[in-house]
Design a protein around this motif. Structure first.
Motif, PDB file in Angstrom:
ATOM      1  N   THR A  34      88.939   6.410   6.599  1.00  0.00           N
ATOM      2  CA  THR A  34      89.564   7.712   6.331  1.00  0.00           C
ATOM      3  C   THR A  34      90.065   7.687   4.892  1.00  0.00           C
ATOM      4  OG1 THR A  34      90.284   8.024   8.626  1.00  0.00           O
ATOM      5  CG2 THR A  34      91.380   9.350   6.947  1.00  0.00           C
ATOM      6  N   VAL A  35      89.852   8.785   4.178  1.00  0.00           N
ATOM      7  CA  VAL A  35      90.320   8.914   2.796  1.00  0.00           C
ATOM      8  C   VAL A  35      91.400   9.989   2.741  1.00  0.00           C
ATOM      9  CG1 VAL A  35      89.711   9.528   0.428  1.00  0.00           C
ATOM     10  CG2 VAL A  35      88.129   8.157   1.797  1.00  0.00           C
ATOM     11  N   LEU A  36      92.555   9.638   2.173  1.00  0.00           N
ATOM     12  CA  LEU A  36      93.588  10.634   1.885  1.00  0.00           C
ATOM     13  C   LEU A  36      93.518  10.963   0.398  1.00  0.00           C
ATOM     14  CD1 LEU A  36      96.794   9.466   3.830  1.00  0.00           C
ATOM     15  CD2 LEU A  36      94.935  10.976   4.579  1.00  0.00           C
ATOM     16  N   ASP A  37      93.307  12.227   0.080  1.00  0.00           N
ATOM     17  CA  ASP A  37      93.233  12.677  -1.307  1.00  0.00           C
ATOM     18  C   ASP A  37      94.585  13.265  -1.695  1.00  0.00           C
ATOM     19  OD1 ASP A  37      92.618  13.610  -3.804  1.00  0.00           O
ATOM     20  OD2 ASP A  37      90.807  14.691  -3.208  1.00  0.00           O
ATOM     21  N   MET A  38      95.380  12.493  -2.439  1.00  0.00           N
ATOM     22  CA  MET A  38      96.684  12.951  -2.909  1.00  0.00           C
ATOM     23  C   MET A  38      96.639  13.437  -4.354  1.00  0.00           C
ATOM     24  SD  MET A  38      99.381  10.194  -1.378  1.00  0.00           S
ATOM     25  CE  MET A  38      99.824  10.195   0.360  1.00  0.00           C
ATOM     26  N   ASP A  39      95.492  13.292  -5.002  1.00  0.00           N
ATOM     27  CA  ASP A  39      95.371  13.685  -6.402  1.00  0.00           C
ATOM     28  C   ASP A  39      95.455  15.201  -6.528  1.00  0.00           C
ATOM     29  OD1 ASP A  39      94.664  12.612  -9.170  1.00  0.00           O
ATOM     30  OD2 ASP A  39      93.212  14.223  -8.923  1.00  0.00           O
ATOM     31  N   TYR A  40      96.114  15.662  -7.594  1.00  0.00           N
ATOM     32  CA  TYR A  40      96.319  17.097  -7.751  1.00  0.00           C
ATOM     33  C   TYR A  40      95.013  17.861  -7.937  1.00  0.00           C
ATOM     34  CZ  TYR A  40     101.096  15.537  -8.417  1.00  0.00           C
ATOM     35  OH  TYR A  40     102.313  14.940  -8.239  1.00  0.00           O
ATOM     36  N   GLN A  41      94.016  17.236  -8.537  1.00  0.00           N
ATOM     37  CA  GLN A  41      92.742  17.911  -8.751  1.00  0.00           C
ATOM     38  C   GLN A  41      91.919  18.021  -7.473  1.00  0.00           C
ATOM     39  OE1 GLN A  41      90.686  15.998 -11.964  1.00  0.00           O
ATOM     40  NE2 GLN A  41      92.218  16.594 -13.479  1.00  0.00           N
ATOM     41  N   GLN A  42      92.236  17.195  -6.471  1.00  0.00           N
ATOM     42  CA  GLN A  42      91.548  17.243  -5.172  1.00  0.00           C
ATOM     43  C   GLN A  42      90.023  17.171  -5.318  1.00  0.00           C
ATOM     44  OE1 GLN A  42      93.614  18.466  -1.758  1.00  0.00           O
ATOM     45  NE2 GLN A  42      94.408  16.781  -2.984  1.00  0.00           N
ATOM     46  N   SER A  43      89.554  16.340  -6.232  1.00  0.00           N
ATOM     47  CA  SER A  43      88.121  16.270  -6.494  1.00  0.00           C
ATOM     48  C   SER A  43      87.343  15.686  -5.323  1.00  0.00           C
ATOM     49  CB  SER A  43      87.841  15.460  -7.766  1.00  0.00           C
ATOM     50  OG  SER A  43      88.363  14.144  -7.643  1.00  0.00           O
ATOM     51  N   ILE A  44      87.941  14.737  -4.602  1.00  0.00           N
ATOM     52  CA  ILE A  44      87.244  14.163  -3.451  1.00  0.00           C
ATOM     53  C   ILE A  44      87.152  15.176  -2.321  1.00  0.00           C
ATOM     54  CG2 ILE A  44      87.254  12.320  -1.735  1.00  0.00           C
ATOM     55  CD1 ILE A  44      88.610  10.529  -3.741  1.00  0.00           C
ATOM     56  N   VAL A  45      88.227  15.923  -2.082  1.00  0.00           N
ATOM     57  CA  VAL A  45      88.194  16.986  -1.068  1.00  0.00           C
ATOM     58  C   VAL A  45      87.123  18.012  -1.415  1.00  0.00           C
ATOM     59  CG1 VAL A  45      89.465  18.931  -0.120  1.00  0.00           C
ATOM     60  CG2 VAL A  45      90.576  16.715  -0.303  1.00  0.00           C
ATOM     61  N   THR A  46      87.014  18.377  -2.687  1.00  0.00           N
ATOM     62  CA  THR A  46      86.004  19.353  -3.112  1.00  0.00           C
ATOM     63  C   THR A  46      84.598  18.851  -2.809  1.00  0.00           C
ATOM     64  OG1 THR A  46      87.454  20.153  -4.877  1.00  0.00           O
ATOM     65  CG2 THR A  46      85.100  20.639  -5.092  1.00  0.00           C
ATOM     66  N   LYS A  47      84.328  17.587  -3.116  1.00  0.00           N
ATOM     67  CA  LYS A  47      83.005  17.016  -2.824  1.00  0.00           C
ATOM     68  C   LYS A  47      82.760  16.959  -1.312  1.00  0.00           C
ATOM     69  CE  LYS A  47      82.615  14.138  -6.996  1.00  0.00           C
ATOM     70  NZ  LYS A  47      81.311  14.629  -7.477  1.00  0.00           N
ATOM     71  N   TYR A  48      83.794  16.646  -0.568  1.00  0.00           N
ATOM     72  CA  TYR A  48      83.685  16.557   0.892  1.00  0.00           C
ATOM     73  C   TYR A  48      83.346  17.927   1.492  1.00  0.00           C
ATOM     74  CZ  TYR A  48      85.249  15.555   5.701  1.00  0.00           C
ATOM     75  OH  TYR A  48      85.339  15.402   7.070  1.00  0.00           O
ATOM     76  N   GLU A  49      84.048  18.960   1.027  1.00  0.00           N
ATOM     77  CA  GLU A  49      83.784  20.312   1.529  1.00  0.00           C
ATOM     78  C   GLU A  49      82.385  20.779   1.128  1.00  0.00           C
ATOM     79  OE1 GLU A  49      85.576  21.927   3.599  1.00  0.00           O
ATOM     80  OE2 GLU A  49      87.243  20.492   3.583  1.00  0.00           O
ATOM     81  N   LYS A  50      81.948  20.426  -0.081  1.00  0.00           N
ATOM     82  CA  LYS A  50      80.598  20.792  -0.520  1.00  0.00           C
ATOM     83  C   LYS A  50      79.544  20.126   0.355  1.00  0.00           C
ATOM     84  CE  LYS A  50      77.564  20.682  -4.574  1.00  0.00           C
ATOM     85  NZ  LYS A  50      77.445  20.260  -6.005  1.00  0.00           N
ATOM     86  N   ALA A  51      79.759  18.875   0.716  1.00  0.00           N
ATOM     87  CA  ALA A  51      78.817  18.170   1.583  1.00  0.00           C
ATOM     88  C   ALA A  51      78.737  18.826   2.957  1.00  0.00           C
ATOM     89  CB  ALA A  51      79.215  16.701   1.713  1.00  0.00           C
ATOM     90  N   LYS A  52      79.875  19.311   3.456  1.00  0.00           N
ATOM     91  CA  LYS A  52      79.867  19.973   4.766  1.00  0.00           C
ATOM     92  C   LYS A  52      79.122  21.295   4.708  1.00  0.00           C
ATOM     93  CE  LYS A  52      84.257  19.972   5.937  1.00  0.00           C
ATOM     94  NZ  LYS A  52      85.444  20.099   6.812  1.00  0.00           N
ATOM     95  N   VAL A  53      79.280  22.034   3.602  1.00  0.00           N
ATOM     96  CA  VAL A  53      78.557  23.304   3.443  1.00  0.00           C
ATOM     97  C   VAL A  53      77.050  23.060   3.437  1.00  0.00           C
ATOM     98  CG1 VAL A  53      78.077  25.175   1.814  1.00  0.00           C
ATOM     99  CG2 VAL A  53      80.438  24.510   2.280  1.00  0.00           C
ATOM    100  N   LEU A  54      76.638  21.972   2.819  1.00  0.00           N
ATOM    101  CA  LEU A  54      75.219  21.616   2.753  1.00  0.00           C
ATOM    102  C   LEU A  54      74.733  20.959   4.039  1.00  0.00           C
ATOM    103  CD1 LEU A  54      75.127  20.184  -0.888  1.00  0.00           C
ATOM    104  CD2 LEU A  54      74.343  22.422  -0.106  1.00  0.00           C
ATOM    105  N   GLU A  55      75.630  20.875   5.024  1.00  0.00           N
ATOM    106  CA  GLU A  55      75.327  20.318   6.340  1.00  0.00           C
ATOM    107  C   GLU A  55      74.851  18.875   6.256  1.00  0.00           C
ATOM    108  OE1 GLU A  55      72.703  22.958   8.389  1.00  0.00           O
ATOM    109  OE2 GLU A  55      74.210  24.530   8.599  1.00  0.00           O
ATOM    110  N   ASN A  56      75.417  18.133   5.311  1.00  0.00           N
ATOM    111  CA  ASN A  56      75.137  16.710   5.236  1.00  0.00           C
ATOM    112  C   ASN A  56      76.006  15.966   6.246  1.00  0.00           C
ATOM    113  OD1 ASN A  56      73.239  16.784   3.126  1.00  0.00           O
ATOM    114  ND2 ASN A  56      74.861  16.930   1.598  1.00  0.00           N
ATOM    115  N   PRO A  57      75.533  14.854   6.762  1.00  0.00           N
ATOM    116  CA  PRO A  57      76.363  14.074   7.694  1.00  0.00           C
ATOM    117  C   PRO A  57      77.621  13.560   6.998  1.00  0.00           C
ATOM    118  CG  PRO A  57      74.440  12.817   7.009  1.00  0.00           C
ATOM    119  CD  PRO A  57      74.239  14.212   6.497  1.00  0.00           C
TER     120      PRO A  57
END
Length: 211
Positions: A34-57
């Motif tokens: 599990t990854v907790l993204d505490m960074d203000y830019q939330q760059s990991i969360v952004t990549k994670y959400e993009k992967a879900k939109v693309l229906e990647n596992p």
């Protein structure tokens, strides 16, 4: 196990190192992450959400986390047996809400660059973290090393940092890191990062089921 990835200075490579380690642990070593993204830019969360939109596992879960919510999230995640928790810290040290985060750490990774501002912030990060948590190993990761640049002060910097922790294999500067996502590490960068990731896994991360 709780692994913190932090440095006070932005641009040191915290989020990149978090992604590299999360991908390696989940996809190569088949560990639960599990990854907790505490960074203000939330760059990991952004990549994670993009992967879900693309229906990647989704090989692991990424959760945006405010400092005030950390104790509750930590308790919930630690109920999962064998779970490894990676935390991409915010780029600041002036919030008392960070104290429980640092106290929870079993391992602290600090990526840094060989330049004056990065080294100064790295030393401050090291001094503060060790005052709060002196039992977790503190590992420094040289990042964005340019093969064409001479680092005259590198040996002196390494000697100073080794007063606080240990130096790890470094990461060369590669434009290919821009293609890094939450479900893929580009194959072309694997030879660059595997020495570091295997070093961390073999020396500092307990095997699943170990006490």
């Amino acid at each position: 196990m709780v692994i913190l990835i932090g440095n006070q200075k932005g641009g040191a490579g915290k989020s990149t190192l978090t992604l590299l380690l999360a991908n390696y642990l989940s996809q190569v070593r088949r560990r639960r992450i599990t990854v907790l993204d505490m960074d203000y830019q939330q760059s990991i969360v952004t990549k994670y959400e993009k992967a879900k939109v693309l229906e990647n596992p989704e090989p692991y879960e990424v959760i945006p986390c405010d400092l005030k919510h950390f104790p509750v999230l930590l308790e919930a995640i630690q109920r999962k047996k064998g779970e490894l928790l990676l935390i991409d810290l915010p780029g600041k040290m002036d919030d008392d809400g960070l104290i429980p985060v640092f106290l929870s750490a079993d391992l602290i990774l600090c990526p840094f660059n060989y330049d004056e501002f990065s080294v100064d912030s790295t030393l401050l990060f090291a001094m503060v973290t060790q005052r709060i948590n002196n039992h977790a190993p503190l590992l420094f990761v040289p990042n964005r090393i340019k093969t064409t640049v001479r680092y005259e002060t590198r040996q002196q910097v390494d000697q100073v940092l080794e007063r606080f922790g240990k130096l790890c294999p470094g990461i060369a500067d590669r434009v290919d890191f821009q293609r890094l996502s939450t479900n893929e590490t580009p194959a072309i960068v694997l030879p660059v990062v595997l020495p570091l990731l295997e070093h961390l896994y073999e020396k500092y991360i307990p095997r699943e089921g170990a006490s």
